[in-house]
Design a protein around this motif. Structure first.
Motif, PDB file in Angstrom:
ATOM      1  N   TRP A  75      42.619  34.869  32.203  1.00 28.09           N
ATOM      2  CA  TRP A  75      42.095  34.370  33.485  1.00 28.09           C
ATOM      3  C   TRP A  75      43.268  34.009  34.350  1.00 28.09           C
ATOM      4  N   GLU A  76      43.263  34.575  35.526  1.00 33.19           N
ATOM      5  CA  GLU A  76      44.334  34.390  36.491  1.00 33.19           C
ATOM      6  C   GLU A  76      44.612  32.909  36.757  1.00 33.19           C
ATOM      7  N   GLU A  77      43.531  32.232  37.034  1.00 33.42           N
ATOM      8  CA  GLU A  77      43.618  30.839  37.475  1.00 33.42           C
ATOM      9  C   GLU A  77      44.131  29.946  36.354  1.00 33.42           C
ATOM     10  N   TYR A  79      45.873  30.864  33.877  1.00 35.17           N
ATOM     11  CA  TYR A  79      47.263  31.221  33.635  1.00 35.17           C
ATOM     12  C   TYR A  79      48.169  30.411  34.552  1.00 35.17           C
ATOM     13  N   HIS A  80      47.754  30.341  35.819  1.00 30.45           N
ATOM     14  CA  HIS A  80      48.566  29.603  36.785  1.00 30.45           C
ATOM     15  C   HIS A  80      48.549  28.123  36.512  1.00 30.45           C
ATOM     16  N   SER A 169      44.993  43.041  28.868  1.00 27.15           N
ATOM     17  CA  SER A 169      44.257  42.536  30.023  1.00 27.15           C
ATOM     18  C   SER A 169      43.159  43.491  30.475  1.00 27.15           C
ATOM     19  N   ARG A 172      40.274  43.364  28.293  1.00 29.86           N
ATOM     20  CA  ARG A 172      39.905  41.969  28.071  1.00 29.86           C
ATOM     21  C   ARG A 172      39.897  41.619  26.579  1.00 29.86           C
ATOM     22  N   PRO A 197      47.345  36.295  32.319  1.00 33.08           N
ATOM     23  CA  PRO A 197      46.641  36.648  33.555  1.00 33.08           C
ATOM     24  C   PRO A 197      45.842  37.926  33.354  1.00 33.08           C
ATOM     25  N   GLN A 198      44.838  37.992  34.135  1.00 30.47           N
ATOM     26  CA  GLN A 198      43.959  39.167  33.977  1.00 30.47           C
ATOM     27  C   GLN A 198      44.607  40.401  34.609  1.00 30.47           C
ATOM     28  N   ILE A 199      45.267  40.166  35.738  1.00 27.68           N
ATOM     29  CA  ILE A 199      45.893  41.283  36.436  1.00 27.68           C
ATOM     30  C   ILE A 199      47.321  41.400  35.934  1.00 27.68           C
ATOM     31  N   SER A 201      50.956  41.315  35.206  1.00 24.83           N
ATOM     32  CA  SER A 201      51.931  40.344  35.682  1.00 24.83           C
ATOM     33  C   SER A 201      53.329  40.822  35.343  1.00 24.83           C
TER      34      SER A 201
END
Ligand code: C2E
Ligand code: MG
Ligand code: MG
Length: 761
Positions: A75-77, A79-80, A169, A172, A197-199, A201
């Motif tokens: 999950w992108e968020e 991850y951040h 990723s 999934r 992250p999903q996308i 990186s």
């Protein structure tokens, strides 16, 4: 039953029963063993496959956890947020850890930062004490693996930057490790995954990821899920790692390999189930087989017992005499051999005694065979009673017994024992109401004096017995060397006599008898003669007894009768006197044979006179008297020969109505002016006449004897003075001369001189 047979019976039973029992026991145990072994194998296989099932279910369940966690860790968020120098804890709580609890039941979570330090702890019950160092250590290997895999999935791009590999990723699929750890003694399933992250990186360098470990207790629904997936019953968490029958164990190990409990379940054991089903039948079959074996054993034992009994009986019958129960001849021989072997080397003697019951045949003939049997039994019992314990008594044949007396101290001692035997047998034997007196003759041979070979001893005892019987019965003889010579010469003579009969070497002599007046020859006594090839003349006094003993007398007697009757035609009107032995009367068809001979020779019975001695009365043999009576009734004359030579001659005169009385020549030789002898002679003549008998005097050798007898009107006279026994031709000549003499034979002036030369036999 004898021991030998019992032993052989046991051996047979052992030979059959023991191997059979062994085979059956081995088979039964073998079948049970194989059954249990295959049941055990199939149980083990089943248990292993159930174990594999649980392992599979566990794996599935852990994979499922990974999937449940995936939405949070890829999950992108997230991850951040987790990669911020100061991550927003409430965001993490709301979107990750608590969210995971609410949606998927992960009761605990741990967030490890890039340095692998605990960044965030979550527990549904807000506790923190559970996050022990032990737990951290247990989780470390899984976390380390996740970090390593993350690093290795960062691929360097041509631009020198690192790019996170898309395969995770895109699909999934998280970089995750699963396992089981123990928290406060309760096993928890965990999944450790890198927060990515999903996308795609890109980063300048490769750094380990933040890792989220989510835990869920292995109980309740979770356990039920695994149970359902594995389709096994009785699922339970247990501390005990040991298995027991019917309960399987799936051991739970932490990533460090520490045992943290086990999952138990009720194992399905097809082998045991099959065994449980089949065991009653097997037990029944084993029971039935056992019963059959027992029945077979009992049957075999009975059969072998019966076999042993019948074998013992057969052995006993083969070795014993049925009537007396004593050992028989064969067995006696074996026992004697044994005794002699045992006696070898000892200073004591062993005596072999042959026993013959005197006149036993007479008992059989007069009282019947059952009385004879009773006598045999009584004698057997008495012999057994009187013989020393170490002795042996056997029945050898009809009226013959034999004994072995061992350890004879001396001849006197043996004589004492034999006296006892004779006394014991001498006591009356009761046959019904009748008292019988038996006596026996014994022949004794003693080892080693007379030899040590059983056959030799038996032969010598037999010779001694013969001697005892020949010397008047009811006595005993010890073997002596001269007896053997006698037996040998008797045997030789019997052989030669048989040959002589076959070769027609026998002849007849004829001794004339004149009437009272001495003028006429009225009869002729026929006497057997045997001149051997070498010219030796054998006296009938020698060969007739041998012929009687060996049974040759029957053949010889018939030959004499035949020849005498044939010759009788040469002397018309004269009586032909033929001597007949008692044994000849024992031949069942003797009378018929005499009649046949008379008929064949066309001789009237009245011309035949049969001379018998008083020995025909021995043993009260009625059959002899019966035969004599038949002959007399047929017209044959019967003379009592040698009257006065025996003991109780007078009584015989009452027992049979003899036609003729032949006074024994001993009376005449004893005369010679002896007044007493003359008086006896006169009374015999008178007695005979009173009984209506023809009186014949034999052995007249002097004129005085002749005159004396003439004076007392003796009917017929025979003796050397008148004529010696003559040959056939000699008699013819004698008769011509005698009858042709003008003075008429001896007359009363005694001028006739009897011829003694030439044809005398
Ligand atoms: P035995 O029947 O008493 O026969 C008479 C015997 O006396 C004959 O002896 C005869 O030779 C003998 N003798 C005749 N007169 C005188 C005499 O004046 N003085 C003397 N000292 N002896 C005389 P032998 O021939 O030696 O016969 C002996 C016995 O043998 C006979 O005695 C008879 O018992 C038996 N015997 C002979 N032949 C036969 C036979 O064919 N069958 C049977 N069973 N016995 C026979
Ligand atoms: Mg005679
Ligand atoms: Mg005589």
């Amino acid at each position: 039953m004898n021991n030998l047979s019992i032993n052989s019976g046991r051996k047979i039973a052992g030979a059959i029963v023991v191997p059979m029992v062994i085979i059956v026991v081995i088979s039964v145990f073998g079948i049970f063993g194989v059954m249990y072994w295959s049941a055990h194998l199939s149980d083990r296989n089943a248990e292993q496959s159930q174990h594999t099932l649980i392992a599979g279910a566990m794996q599935l369940s852990q994979n499922y956890l990974v999937k449940q966690q995936t939405g949070v860790v890829i999950w992108e968020e997230a991850y951040h947020v987790v990669n911020q120098p100061t991550p927003n804890e409430s965001w993490i709580y709301n979107n990750m850890t608590h969210w995971l609890y609410q949606n998927h039941g992960f009761t605990k979570s741990i967030l490890f930062d890039r340095e692998c330090d605990v960044m965030n702890l979550y527990a549904r019950d807000h506790t923190r004490t559970w996050a022990t160092e032990d737990l951290m250590d247990d989780l470390q290997p899984a976390v380390a693996k996740v970090r390593a895999r993350y690093i290795s999935s960062m691929k360097k791009t041509p631009s020198g930057l690192y790019r996170f590999a898309p395969e995770y990723s895109d699909t999934r699929r998280s970089i995750a490790e699963t396992g089981v750890v123990s928290i406060g003694g309760r096993p928890h399933l965990f999944t450790a995954a890198a927060v990515v992250p999903q996308i795609l990186s890109i980063s300048k360098n490769r750094r380990p990821p933040v890792t989220l470990v989510s835990l869920v207790p292995l109980e309740g629904e979770k356990l039920n899920d695994i149970a359902e997936m594995s389709r096994l019953n009785g699922f339970v968490l247990t501390d005990s790692p040991t298995t027991r029958a019917g309960a399987g164990r799936y051991l739970l190990h932490s990533p460090r390999g520490r045992n943290i409990g086990a999952i138990g379940w009720n194992t399905k054991l097809p082998g045991s189930q099959m065994l449980n089903r089949i065991t009653p039948f097997l037990a029944l079959a084993a029971f039935m087989i056992t019963m059959v074996v027992i029945a077979v054993i009992i049957f075999t034992r009975q059969m072998t017992k019966r076999l042993a009994r019948s074998e013992a009986k057969a052995v006993h019958t083969a070795r014993h005499d049925a009537l007396s129960g004593l050992p028989n001849r064969t067995s006696f021989h074996a026992l004697l051999t044994d005794s002699l072997q045992k006696g070898t080397g000892t200073s004591r003697n062993t005596a072999v005694v042959y026993i013959d019951l005197d006149h036993f045949k007479d008992i059989n003939d007069t009282l019947g065979h059952s009385a004879g049997d009773m006598v045999i039994v009584a004698v057997a019992q008495r012999l057994k009673r009187v013989i020393p314990d170490t002795g042996i008594v056997a029945r050898i044949s009809g009226d013959e017994f034999a004994m072995v007396i061992r350890d004879c101290e001396s001849d006197e001692w043996l004589e004492y024992i034999l006296d006892q035997v004779q006394d014991e047998i001498g006591r009356p034997i009761m046959i019904g109401r009748r008292e019988l007196f038996a006596s026996l003759s014994m022949g004794v041979a003693v080892a080693p004096r007379d030899g040590d070979d059983p056959d030799e001893l038996l032969r010598k005892a037999d010779i001694a017995l013969y001697d005892a019987k020949a010397n008047g019965r009811s006595r005993r003889s010890f073997f002596e060397a001269h007896m053997e010579h006698h037996v040998q010469s008797r045997d030789r003579m019997s052989r030669e006599l048989r040959l002589a009969l076959q070769n027609d070497e026998l002849d007849l002599a004829y001794q004339p008898q004149c009437d009272t007046g001495g003028r006429r020859i009225v009869s002729v006594e026929v006497l057997a003669r045997w001149t051997k090839d070498d010219g030796t003349v054998v006296s009938p006094s020698q060969f007739i007894p041998v012929a009687e003993e060996t049974g040759l007398i029957n053949e010889l007697g018939i030959w004499v009768l035949n020849k005498a009757c044939a010759k009788a035609h040469d002397w018309p009107g004269m009586i032909v006197a033929v001597n007949v032995s008692p044994n000849q009367f024992k031949h069942p068809r003797f009378v018929e044979k005499v009649m046949a001979i008379l008929a064949a020779n066309n001789l009237p019975p009245q011309r035949l006179e049969i001379e018998v001695t008083e020995s025909v009365f021995a043993g009260r043999n009625d059959s002899v008297l019966k035969a004599l009576r038949r002959l007399k009734n047929l017209g044959v004359k019967v003379a009592l020969d040698d009257f006065g030579s025996g003991y109780s001659s007078l009584s015989y005169l009452r027992r049979f109505p003899f036609d003729t009385l032949k006074i024994d020549r001993d009376f005449l030789s004893g005369m010679n002016g002896n007044a007493e002898a003359e008086a006896i002679l006169v009374s015999i003549i008178q007695l005979g006449k009173a009984l209506g008998m023809t009186i014949v005097a034999e052995g007249i050798e002097t004129v005085e004897q002749l005159r004396f007898l003439q004076m007392h009107e003796c009917h017929r006279m025979q003796g050397y003075y008148i004529s010696r026994p003559l040959s056939d031709a000699g008699l013819a000549e004698f008769l011509t001369e005698f009858n042709g003499d003008s003075t008429g034979g001896f007359g009363t002036d005694f001028s006739y001189q009897p011829r003694k030369a030439g044809m005398i036999f």
